[in-house]
Motif scaffolding. Structure first.
Motif, short mmCIF file in Angstrom:
data_model
loop_
_atom_site.label_atom_id
_atom_site.label_comp_id
_atom_site.label_asym_id
_atom_site.label_seq_id
_atom_site.Cartn_x
_atom_site.Cartn_y
_atom_site.Cartn_z
N GLY A 119 46.23 -9.34 20.91
CA GLY A 119 44.98 -9.13 20.18
C GLY A 119 45.12 -8.21 18.99
N GLY A 120 43.99 -7.76 18.54
CA GLY A 120 43.93 -6.95 17.33
C GLY A 120 42.71 -7.35 16.54
N ASP A 121 42.86 -7.42 15.24
CA ASP A 121 41.72 -7.73 14.37
C ASP A 121 42.13 -8.83 13.40
OD1 ASP A 121 39.19 -7.49 13.35
OD2 ASP A 121 39.60 -5.70 12.19
N LEU A 150 45.44 -16.21 22.61
CA LEU A 150 44.44 -15.81 23.57
C LEU A 150 43.27 -16.80 23.53
CD1 LEU A 150 44.32 -11.95 22.89
CD2 LEU A 150 45.47 -13.12 24.79
N ALA A 151 42.60 -16.94 24.68
CA ALA A 151 41.45 -17.85 24.74
C ALA A 151 40.29 -17.29 23.92
CB ALA A 151 41.03 -18.05 26.19
N GLN A 152 40.17 -15.97 23.91
CA GLN A 152 39.10 -15.35 23.12
C GLN A 152 39.69 -14.20 22.30
OE1 GLN A 152 35.97 -14.31 25.93
NE2 GLN A 152 35.25 -16.43 25.92
N GLY A 153 39.00 -13.88 21.22
CA GLY A 153 39.45 -12.77 20.39
C GLY A 153 39.36 -11.47 21.17
N ARG A 154 40.39 -10.65 21.10
CA ARG A 154 40.41 -9.39 21.87
C ARG A 154 40.68 -8.22 20.94
NH1 ARG A 154 38.63 -10.58 27.14
NH2 ARG A 154 39.16 -12.78 27.41
N TRP A 155 39.64 -7.46 20.73
CA TRP A 155 39.70 -6.27 19.90
C TRP A 155 39.18 -5.15 20.79
CZ3 TRP A 155 35.88 -5.06 15.38
CH2 TRP A 155 36.46 -4.15 14.50
N TYR A 156 39.98 -4.13 21.11
CA TYR A 156 39.63 -3.06 22.07
C TYR A 156 39.64 -3.56 23.52
CZ TYR A 156 37.54 -0.76 17.92
OH TYR A 156 37.29 -0.23 16.69
N ILE A 170 41.48 -7.57 29.79
CA ILE A 170 40.07 -7.35 30.15
C ILE A 170 39.28 -6.85 28.95
CG2 ILE A 170 38.49 -6.08 31.66
CD1 ILE A 170 40.53 -6.03 33.78
N GLY A 171 38.20 -7.56 28.65
CA GLY A 171 37.21 -7.07 27.70
C GLY A 171 37.62 -7.16 26.25
N GLY A 172 36.97 -6.33 25.46
CA GLY A 172 37.12 -6.36 24.02
C GLY A 172 35.74 -6.39 23.40
N ARG A 173 35.69 -6.13 22.11
CA ARG A 173 34.39 -6.08 21.44
C ARG A 173 33.75 -7.46 21.46
NH1 ARG A 173 32.11 -2.18 17.57
NH2 ARG A 173 30.79 -3.34 16.15
N MET A 174 32.58 -7.54 22.03
CA MET A 174 31.81 -8.79 22.19
C MET A 174 32.56 -9.82 23.05
SD MET A 174 29.34 -8.12 19.83
CE MET A 174 28.71 -9.41 18.80
N THR A 175 33.49 -9.38 23.83
CA THR A 175 34.27 -10.31 24.66
C THR A 175 34.18 -9.82 26.10
OG1 THR A 175 35.77 -10.45 22.78
CG2 THR A 175 36.46 -11.54 24.78
N ASP A 200 26.08 -0.82 25.88
CA ASP A 200 24.87 -0.16 25.40
C ASP A 200 24.80 -0.35 23.88
OD1 ASP A 200 26.57 1.72 24.27
OD2 ASP A 200 26.28 3.20 25.86
N ALA A 201 23.88 0.34 23.25
CA ALA A 201 23.64 0.12 21.82
C ALA A 201 24.85 0.47 20.93
CB ALA A 201 22.42 0.91 21.38
N GLN A 202 25.77 1.25 21.45
CA GLN A 202 26.98 1.55 20.66
C GLN A 202 28.22 1.00 21.40
OE1 GLN A 202 26.83 5.89 20.19
NE2 GLN A 202 27.67 6.15 22.25
N PHE A 203 28.01 -0.03 22.23
CA PHE A 203 29.02 -0.67 23.06
C PHE A 203 29.41 0.25 24.22
CE2 PHE A 203 29.19 -3.01 19.11
CZ PHE A 203 29.03 -4.29 19.59
N ASP A 204 30.29 1.19 24.05
CA ASP A 204 30.70 2.11 25.12
C ASP A 204 31.36 1.41 26.30
OD1 ASP A 204 30.33 4.82 24.36
OD2 ASP A 204 28.16 4.57 24.48
N ASN A 205 31.62 0.11 26.17
CA ASN A 205 32.34 -0.58 27.25
C ASN A 205 33.71 -1.05 26.74
OD1 ASN A 205 31.66 -2.60 25.52
ND2 ASN A 205 30.62 -3.89 27.03
N LEU A 206 34.15 -0.49 25.61
CA LEU A 206 35.41 -0.96 25.02
C LEU A 206 36.59 -0.20 25.62
CD1 LEU A 206 34.17 -1.32 21.36
CD2 LEU A 206 34.20 -3.02 23.19
#
Ligand SMILES: *[C@@H]1O[C@H](CO)[C@@H](O)[C@H](O)[C@H]1NC(C)=O
Ligand SMILES: *[C@@H]1O[C@H](CO)[C@@H](O)[C@H](O)[C@H]1NC(C)=O
Length: 531
Positions: A119-121, A150-156, A170-175, A200-206
């Motif tokens: 992943g990356g950007d 990757l099946a989905q874009g993975r950033w973070y 596992i995870g990533g921004r909007m993934t 949450d409103a600032q993600f915080d799950n990255l």
């Protein structure tokens, strides 16, 4: 008057020097200009270190620039990213070639010692790369896979090696999903609703904190929530209580570590330290004080609760580095603000040591402060000689050497107190050890040095994690059961111990094996753990 003021100042200065000298640990400058501010760092079994950044900036070393400014017509910015290999024995830096953007990517060593990096950007967001390390004198380089992505874009996202030797991503921004390398099924990604709940409103799950527990399930922590995840059946088996004290993952991140696995390996304890208040990121409050609280939980218990404790200092973006002794070094980061470009202030120069075996309230020791701010995009990695390598810090979009917290090209090492001159006598030397060790089988190593006391002798194996964004993906320390120490005719000692029982306790792959005597580690040898 002037003279007495001078004397007072001199006295204060001397006290400052003495008190610094009395704090444990020392610092060593390894390389003044590595030409790269490493955002992602991993130590290979050849005692080289992979330094990896993303950047559309000017490397300061012309030779690096030549290598890195490769033209990839698909890329949004040319000359955008780079990587280098640092040889620990010669301190030489060799440029590596990478073409697709690795910004905020993930990684993990595979059982054959190859670093998988995902992943990356931009054009790198679905990219899978491999680095198969080699002897320092050879010329291995990055391989960017073209037949699979990757099946989905993975950033973070966070990667974790699994008992079967595959990697979960596992995870990533909007993934809010997981996937595997190699892929487990056509279609690839599997939804992971826990990550939605933890957003949450600032993600915080990255960059979720992921730890493979010795029961084979994953402890996954995001924001202030955590679950026990049976990835095989895609079932959340347990929701842990929320951890108080605000969000803990990117962009509000402290760090997380799984304490050493010991004894019958039936329990695992997770410690999460630091972070910042919700809103520090969204509202760009760069002076918001970082948290000093830590939560500690026995993740393998039936109904565990978080035990709270306080660090001597607040810290965001600290790295928790598992030392060969099983103590945890907390280093790098800042005392205010959040993660992201230009988001933090007050560098936290003072490392602390966490001794998990001490009673609550007396586990922290303040260590000798350094002088180089290591804030956003800095890393800390355990080296095979027990030192801790510090790299990077670049809180700016571009490389900037004139701002208050400049882009940092220095490589340093922190030497915990066990490496002090006084402790030299305690440190054993491994003169012989197996190249491979096998699950559930006995092994022996030969050591020389002070006559080792069985009850004060440990043989511990440490993984080489992928350190980025204040979390070391795949970091793991397993203490082996040591059964005997016997002198041979030559004056060396044979130490008998037992390899981990199964792949859940320690996934297959290369580990640093340390003989730790009276709290002082030997230089490690690399061993391959396999069936
Ligand atoms: C966890 O975070 C949520 C917001 O994301 C908050 O409402 C909740 O109170 C937090 N829990 C604890 C125990 O602090
Ligand atoms: C570096 O940072 C300084 C101070 O923040 C700023 O004035 C300058 O424009 C920056 N330089 C670059 C190249 O971004």
């Amino acid at each position: 008057m002037v003279r007495s003021r001078f004397l007072v100042l001199l006295l204060i200065g001397m006290i400052a020097i003495i008190s610094h000298a009395e704090l444990p640990g020392t610092w060593e400058l390894l390389v003044e200009n590595a030409g790269i501010a490493s955002m992602h760092t991993a130590v290979t079994r050849f005692n080289t270190v992979i330094l990896l950044d993303r950047t559309n900036v000017q490397p300061t070393l012309e030779k690096l620039r030549k290598h890195h400014c490769q033209i990839n017509p698909q890329d949004v910015v040319l000359c955008h990213h780079y990587s280098a290999l640092f040889d620990l024995s010669t301190k030489k830096i060799r440029p590596l070639t990478i073409l697709t953007d690795t910004l905020c990517s993930a990684g993990q060593f595979l059982p054959d010692g190859t670093l998988l990096q995902t992943g990356g950007d931009n054009v790198g967001i679905k990219k899978i790369r491999k680095f198969n390390p080699c002897e320092a004198t050879e010329s291995c380089d990055w391989e960017e896979l073209n037949d699979i992505e990757l099946a989905q874009g993975r950033w973070y996202a966070t990667n974790q090696i699994l008992p079967d030797g595959t990697v979960i991503i596992i995870g990533g921004r909007m993934t809010n999903s997981v996937e595997y390398f190699p892929p487990r099924q056509a279609g690839g990604a599997i939804n992971f609703p826990f990550l939605v709940e933890a957003g949450d409103a600032q993600f915080d799950n990255l960059y979720p904190y992921v730890h493979l527990l010795p029961n084979g399930h994953l402890f996954v922590f995001a924001n202030n929530k955590s679950v026990l995840y049976d990835y095989t059946n895609n079932v959340v088996l347990k929701k842990y209580p929320e951890l108080e004290g605000g969000p803990r993952n990117y962009p509000s991140a402290g760090s997380s570590v799984m304490l050493p696995l010991i004894g019958d390996y039936s329990t695992a304890t997770i410690v999460i330290c630091g972070g910042t208040q919700f809103g520090a990121f969204n509202d760009k409050i760069t002076n918001a004080p970082a948290h000093s609280s830590c939560g500690r939980i026995v993740a393998t218990e039936e109904e565990p609760v978080w035990e709270m404790e306080e660090m001597p200092l607040g810290r965001i973006m600290g790295d928790m580095v598992m030392l060969p002794t099983g103590d945890v070094l907390i280093i790098n980061g800042a005392q205010a603000g959040s993660q992201g470009f230009e988001m933090a202030t007050k560098p936290c120069l003072t490392p602390v040591l966490y001794r998990p075996g001490e009673p609550l309230g007396s586990r922290f020791t303040t260590l000798n402060p350094g002088s180089v701010p290591r804030m956003y995009h800095s890393t800390a990695n355990l080296l095979p000689d027990g030192r801790v390598l510090l790299a990077g810090s670049n809180p700016h979009y571009y490389y900037n050497f004139t701002s208050e917290f400049p882009t940092e090209l220095k490589l340093e090492a922190f030497l915990p107190e066990y490496l002090s001159v006084e402790n030299e006598v305690l440190r054993l030397i491994i003169i012989d050890s197996p190249d491979t060790i096998h699950y559930g089988h006995g092994l022996h190593i030969m050591v020389t040095g002070e006559i080792p006391k069985l009850e004060m002798l440990e043989v511990n194996i440490a993984s080489a994690p992928y350190a980025t964004h204040s979390f070391s993906q795949g970091q793991r320390l397993v203490k082996l059961a040591v059964s005997s120490v016997e002198a041979d005719q030559s004056g060396a000692f044979e130490v008998k111990c037992m390899a981990p029982p199964d792949r859940k306790v320690a996934p297959p792959g290369y580990y640093m094996m340390f003989a730790v005597h009276k709290g002082a580690p030997s230089v490690a040898t690399w061993v391959l753990l396999m069936d």
